[in-house]
Motif scaffolding. Structure first.
Motif, PDB file in Angstrom:
ATOM      1  N   TYR A  64      -7.577   7.251  -9.253  1.00 55.75           N
ATOM      2  CA  TYR A  64      -8.224   6.833  -8.017  1.00 55.75           C
ATOM      3  C   TYR A  64      -9.437   5.950  -8.270  1.00 55.75           C
ATOM      4  O   TYR A  64      -9.913   5.250  -7.400  1.00 55.75           O
ATOM      5  CB  TYR A  64      -8.604   8.044  -7.152  1.00 55.75           C
ATOM      6  CG  TYR A  64      -8.186   7.821  -5.722  1.00 55.75           C
ATOM      7  CD1 TYR A  64      -6.994   8.301  -5.251  1.00 55.75           C
ATOM      8  CD2 TYR A  64      -8.967   7.059  -4.866  1.00 55.75           C
ATOM      9  CE1 TYR A  64      -6.566   8.053  -3.974  1.00 55.75           C
ATOM     10  CE2 TYR A  64      -8.560   6.792  -3.573  1.00 55.75           C
ATOM     11  CZ  TYR A  64      -7.352   7.294  -3.134  1.00 55.75           C
ATOM     12  OH  TYR A  64      -6.940   7.025  -1.857  1.00 55.75           O
ATOM     13  N   ARG A  65      -9.907   6.012  -9.504  1.00 57.81           N
ATOM     14  CA  ARG A  65     -11.048   5.146  -9.829  1.00 57.81           C
ATOM     15  C   ARG A  65     -10.696   3.669  -9.708  1.00 57.81           C
ATOM     16  O   ARG A  65     -11.577   2.824  -9.588  1.00 57.81           O
ATOM     17  CB  ARG A  65     -11.485   5.392 -11.272  1.00 57.81           C
ATOM     18  CG  ARG A  65     -12.113   6.728 -11.450  1.00 57.81           C
ATOM     19  CD  ARG A  65     -12.524   6.863 -12.861  1.00 57.81           C
ATOM     20  NE  ARG A  65     -13.269   8.071 -13.067  1.00 57.81           N
ATOM     21  CZ  ARG A  65     -13.695   8.457 -14.258  1.00 57.81           C
ATOM     22  NH1 ARG A  65     -13.409   7.707 -15.306  1.00 57.81           N
ATOM     23  NH2 ARG A  65     -14.369   9.545 -14.383  1.00 57.81           N
ATOM     24  N   TYR A 110      -9.157   2.497  -7.323  1.00 57.59           N
ATOM     25  CA  TYR A 110      -8.996   2.152  -5.919  1.00 57.59           C
ATOM     26  C   TYR A 110      -9.865   0.983  -5.449  1.00 57.59           C
ATOM     27  O   TYR A 110      -9.370   0.080  -4.781  1.00 57.59           O
ATOM     28  CB  TYR A 110      -9.240   3.385  -5.036  1.00 57.59           C
ATOM     29  CG  TYR A 110      -9.236   3.058  -3.581  1.00 57.59           C
ATOM     30  CD1 TYR A 110      -8.050   2.646  -2.963  1.00 57.59           C
ATOM     31  CD2 TYR A 110     -10.398   3.098  -2.827  1.00 57.59           C
ATOM     32  CE1 TYR A 110      -8.037   2.296  -1.635  1.00 57.59           C
ATOM     33  CE2 TYR A 110     -10.383   2.746  -1.493  1.00 57.59           C
ATOM     34  CZ  TYR A 110      -9.203   2.353  -0.901  1.00 57.59           C
ATOM     35  OH  TYR A 110      -9.199   1.998   0.415  1.00 57.59           O
ATOM     36  N   PRO A 111     -11.169   0.956  -5.792  1.00 52.33           N
ATOM     37  CA  PRO A 111     -11.984  -0.139  -5.263  1.00 52.33           C
ATOM     38  C   PRO A 111     -11.406  -1.520  -5.567  1.00 52.33           C
ATOM     39  O   PRO A 111     -11.450  -2.422  -4.741  1.00 52.33           O
ATOM     40  CB  PRO A 111     -13.322   0.054  -5.988  1.00 52.33           C
ATOM     41  CG  PRO A 111     -13.368   1.483  -6.299  1.00 52.33           C
ATOM     42  CD  PRO A 111     -11.948   1.902  -6.580  1.00 52.33           C
ATOM     43  N   LYS A 168     -10.158  -4.302  -2.886  1.00 51.75           N
ATOM     44  CA  LYS A 168     -10.624  -5.689  -2.881  1.00 51.75           C
ATOM     45  C   LYS A 168      -9.435  -6.628  -2.734  1.00 51.75           C
ATOM     46  O   LYS A 168      -9.477  -7.593  -1.970  1.00 51.75           O
ATOM     47  CB  LYS A 168     -11.348  -5.952  -4.202  1.00 51.75           C
ATOM     48  CG  LYS A 168     -12.513  -6.905  -4.065  1.00 51.75           C
ATOM     49  CD  LYS A 168     -13.043  -7.208  -5.443  1.00 51.75           C
ATOM     50  CE  LYS A 168     -14.540  -7.129  -5.524  1.00 51.75           C
ATOM     51  NZ  LYS A 168     -14.981  -7.088  -6.921  1.00 51.75           N
ATOM     52  N   GLN A 177      -5.640   1.656   1.650  1.00 54.68           N
ATOM     53  CA  GLN A 177      -5.351   3.038   1.260  1.00 54.68           C
ATOM     54  C   GLN A 177      -3.848   3.299   1.200  1.00 54.68           C
ATOM     55  O   GLN A 177      -3.364   3.953   0.287  1.00 54.68           O
ATOM     56  CB  GLN A 177      -6.014   3.981   2.246  1.00 54.68           C
ATOM     57  CG  GLN A 177      -7.346   4.483   1.726  1.00 54.68           C
ATOM     58  CD  GLN A 177      -8.124   5.160   2.798  1.00 54.68           C
ATOM     59  OE1 GLN A 177      -7.550   5.815   3.652  1.00 54.68           O
ATOM     60  NE2 GLN A 177      -9.436   4.995   2.756  1.00 54.68           N
TER      61      GLN A 177
END
Lengths: 697, 180
Positions: free
Chosen positions: B23-24, B26-27, B31, B44
């Motif tokens: 999940y890290r 994810y950012p 983007k 998401q």
């Protein structure tokens, strides 16, 4: 059904790998040959895939929550870390950055001023002979250092030893260490504000711009006691001055005295602002300071109006909104004339019958305010009505006012704010009278006004019965929805009117424009419908990201890209809140003064017994003026002074190394022969005694 | 945490921990989606889909991770986003790399599973519970009958098949309308 159950069971066994080798082979063969069985198998696999998704999704959601939690914890930890780190850095930096300074007094001392970036601190510094409290406040471009020094330095000058006050300790200057690379604002203890641009100082003689740290010494002489003890007076050659404040400013680089290369602005606080103030510079003579008009400098009104101020109060507007009959007058007369017209119209037309009074109080004050718009029409009338009927009546009366010429600021028509207090006085006893009676009374009184044939006017409206509140215009920066919209539009060059704001608010309400925060950045989400409307004012920009539906996600400009707007606001004048602003091209003795014009002057002398070596001054009570005297064989000569002024005579001498003081109230009409009673005072007590006179000055 | 460790987590059945590590990323995916004009919610969804595909592929014995997780998930996410936007050009489809073809197939397959999932979620709560107990938690009918208070093991079994049949029927009708 039975077959179906059997088949599914079979498939499950195959998937779960519980079949024997032979059974598997049979199963696989069946898959190849039996189309129906094959599709059932595929179908079941799909179903299992779907079920698996549910489980996976649950796991991912828990992972997401965990991730978000750790993210916040991380931010928190980082935040705390940054705070901790900045504290640590601050304490390290402040230990490593000592600035050597010296005060320009006769004694040399070494101070260490500790400075931290963007921090405000109060530091106690021990020096050789005293403890000095220094407040250091550093912001982006201004340093305010306030130093309170309890030392006293004896002023000795052999040539001037005759005057007893020359031996009196000089008022200790406030000393400021400033960085010449930056614009600096110094605010003195008594409110003097010096605004010094970067590189304002030069060395005398070489004309080289001074660099590095420069010490600025400021002495303020606003209090009568300070002025008297510094042997100052308000005299320009032979003419009497009225002072708005005196100060002494010098700048040094090391020991070398500096001169100004650029003008500095000086603001002198005043409680009672007077017109025609001019800047004088002081020249030291044997009799003290003589003030000379400094033609290069000019006292300017604090009148910095900026763009985009739409509403300007009547009291400060450059070009007054005016009636035809008030044209071609001076500004003040025009204002007065406009006020009179309003008063006249209200007096003539205001009908108190219309007010449904529900109080027995005979005095009614209606604080009406309105705007004279750019066409000269009266709009936005607000009477803050206490009773029904007031607002209607005020609107009716103001509707009778002819159109004005609009007020102008820098040649551009603006809205003018005007306030018109209406004072209604009902006649008669205050005891529970019915409304009808009250009405009859006011009808009668109205007739009185209209016919103007009686001396007693029982009911009248007036703009001048209320004490006039002096207001200061304060300009301040602010942000409103207009800046908000400009941030979204990515431009400052757009006119945003009320209609635009209304549209924008409406879009927001309908969620056609939405705020989004993405990774701490501010975005706006603009729906296609808004962009499609040619009247919306919102268009697609080249930098926009456009979604599938034609909506726009746009990063907002930050606040620095759209500057704050300046607003003008009227605030009641606070004592000391006002000031004289002027630019000075020279340092040294500075005096903000005006000439005292008096038609009747008289040569004035005072004889005092036993007065050898005495300093005698007179302090005027009506005006802020102090006159020195010259000792002659025929008494103390003050030259020409205005006639009939109440003055306080202050005489100081030294007997047996002690100060002696005598104070006496006299009038300039009579030439006096005085026998003064001198009393001995210590240095400190003399000052305390003179301080008692400060209030009258 | 290195990619190998995450792999190990998957292999050890600690999928939840692995997801948390992943999940890290994810950012960065967010983007990507935002830059293509998607919303945060879209991002998401895309990321979740990518994780599902990755985890399913990892369970395949023949799957080998040839690049970093980030590159892989990024590529998958890009495909998913394009797929939801129906933005493939024919040329793009023809010039796909072999790994990309695999990814592409996974996405198509997953879409089918999505339909099945939807069909499953349209079932009654009891049916959902029953099927989940059987297929996810792999409990025996005996235990299921006890847990869900069926009178007998057999009723539970019959009920399960009925539910299954129903889910498949819903799926068939849904899938047909989707495809047509």
């Amino acid at each position: 059904m039975e077959k179906y159950i059997q088949d599914i069971e079979h498939i499950n066994e195959y998937i779960n790998n519980t079949l024997s080798k032979e059974e598997r082979q049979v199963f696989e063969k069946q898959l190849e040959n039996d189309a129906e069985f094959n599709s059932l198998y595929e179908e079941h696999l799909t179903f299992l895939g779907g079920v698996e998704r549910i489980e996976l999704k649950q796991e991912i959601q828990t992972a997401r929550k965990g991730y978000l939690r750790t993210k916040w914890i991380k931010y928190l930890v980082i935040g705390i870390g940054i705070i901790g780190l900045s504290i640590a850095i601050y304490s390290v930096v402040s230990k490593e950055d000592p600035v050597q300074t010296s005060t320009p007094t006769t004694t040399q001392r070494q101070h260490t001023i500790q400075k931290g970036k963007d921090a405000v601190s109060s530091i106690e510094i021990k020096s050789n002979d005293s403890i000095t409290h220094i407040k250091v406040a550093e912001t982006k471009d201004r340093i305010i250092i306030d130093q309170e020094n309890q030392d006293t330095v004896l002023y000795t000058n052999e040539a001037q030893i005759k005057n007893p006050l020359h031996t009196y300790p000089k008022k200790t200057p406030e000393v400021y260490m400033i960085n010449t690379q930056r614009d600096t604002v110094i605010i003195g203890k008594e409110g003097t504000k010096l605004t010094i641009k970067a590189n304002s100082f030069k060395h005398t003689g070489t004309d080289e711009i001074a660099t590095g740290i420069v010490t600025v010494a400021l002495s303020e002489f606003y209090q009568l006691s300070d002025i008297l003890l510094a042997n100052l007076s308000t005299k320009s050659n032979e003419q009497l001055l009225e002072t708005g404040g005196m100060l002494y400013v010098e700048a040094r680089s090391g020991e070398a005295l500096l001169a100004l290369d650029k003008d500095i602005t000086i603001e002198i606080p005043t409680e009672d602002k007077k017109d025609d103030m001019q800047l004088f510079t002081g020249q030291e003579t044997t009799q003290g300071i003589n003030w000379v008009l400094d033609n290069a400098s000019e006292v300017v009104e604090v009148d910095e109006l900026l763009e985009e101020i739409v509403n300007v109060p009547f009291a400060v507007i450059e070009e007054v909104p005016s009636f035809p009959e008030c044209q071609n007058l001076s500004k003040e007369d025009q204002m007065e004339c406009v006020r009179n017209v309003f008063q006249r119209i209200v007096n003539r037309s205001f009908n108190a019958d219309a007010i449904q009074r529900s109080t027995s109080d005979n005095n009614l004050r209606i604080f009406t305010s309105f705007t004279i718009d750019t066409n000269g029409d009266i709009t936005k009338i607000n009477s803050r009505p206490a009773f029904p009927g007031i607002q209607e009546e005020v609107e009716r009366v103001l509707g009778l006012v002819p159109r004005l010429s609009p007020g102008k600021q820098r040649g551009i028509a603006v809205n003018t704010l005007y306030s018109l207090p209406i004072f209604v006085k009902f006649e008669g006893s205050t005891t529970n009278r019915g409304r009808d009676v009250a009405n009859r009374d006011t009808v009668a009184t109205r007739r009185n006004i209209n016919t103007r044939n009686q001396d007693t006017i029982n009911f009248r409206t007036s703009t001048i019965q209320l004490p006039i509140i002096t207001n200061d215009t304060v300009f301040y920066g602010g942000r409103t929805v207009i800046e908000d919209i400009k941030e979204i539009l990515h431009t400052n060059d757009v006119k945003i009117d009320t209609a635009f704001v209304d549209r924008y608010e409406n879009y927001k309400k309908k969620r056609l424009i939405q705020e989004r925060r993405i990774k701490g950045e501010r975005y706006v989400f603009i729906r296609k419908a808004v962009l499609d409307d040619p009247n919306s004012g919102f268009t697609i920009l080249p930098t926009d990201s456009i979604t599938r539906g034609g909506n726009v996600i746009r990063k907002r400009w930050d606040e620095t890209q759209i500057p704050d707007r300046q607003f003008a606001r009227l605030v009641p004048r606070q004592p000391g809140a006002s000031n004289y602003l002027f630019t000075a091209s020279r340092l040294g003795w500075i005096n903000c003064d005006r000439f005292v014009r008096s038609n009747t002057t008289t040569k004035y002398k005072v004889k005092i017994k036993d007065s050898d070596g005495t300093d005698v001054k007179i302090v005027f009570k009506r005006i802020r003026s102090i006159l020195p005297s010259q000792f002659t064989t025929d008494g103390f000569d003050f030259g020409y002074v205005p006639k009939g002024e109440e003055v306080t005579l202050v005489a100081i001498k030294i007997v047996d190394n002690q100060y002696q003081l005598a104070i006496k109230d006299i009038n300039t009409d009579r030439i006096e022969d005085l026998d003064l009673e001198f009393k001995a005072y210590t240095v400190k007590a003399l000052q305390e005694k003179l301080k008692k006179l400060n209030d009258q000055f | 945490m290195s990619d190998q460790k995450i792999m190990a987590l998957f292999k050890n059945g600690q999928r939840d921990k692995a997801f948390r590590q992943l999940y890290r990323l994810y950012p960065r995916i967010e983007k990507l989606v935002l830059s293509k004009g998607g919303s945060k919610n879209d991002a998401q969804d895309v990321f979740q889909e990518a994780l599902i595909i990755v985890s399913k592929n990892l369970e395949k014995s023949d799957f080998k991770l040839t690049s970093s997780f980030y590159t892989y998930i990024y590529a998958v996410s890009r495909f998913i986003w394009k797929d939801t936007q129906k933005q493939y050009t024919k040329q793009e489809l023809h010039s796909l790399q072999p790994e990309e073809v695999d990814t592409f197939h996974s996405i198509l397959k997953e879409k089918k599973y999505q339909c099945a999932e939807k069909a499953f979620l349209e079932l009654g709560e009891r049916c959902q519970e029953l099927l989940q107990l059987f297929y996810q938690r792999a409990l025996s009918f005996k235990v299921i009958a006890q847990m869900m208070q069926f009178k007998s093991e057999k009723i539970a079994k019959n009920q399960k098949y009925k539910c299954l049949q129903k889910a498949k029927d819903i799926f068939k009708t849904n899938y047909k309308t989707v495809q047509s």
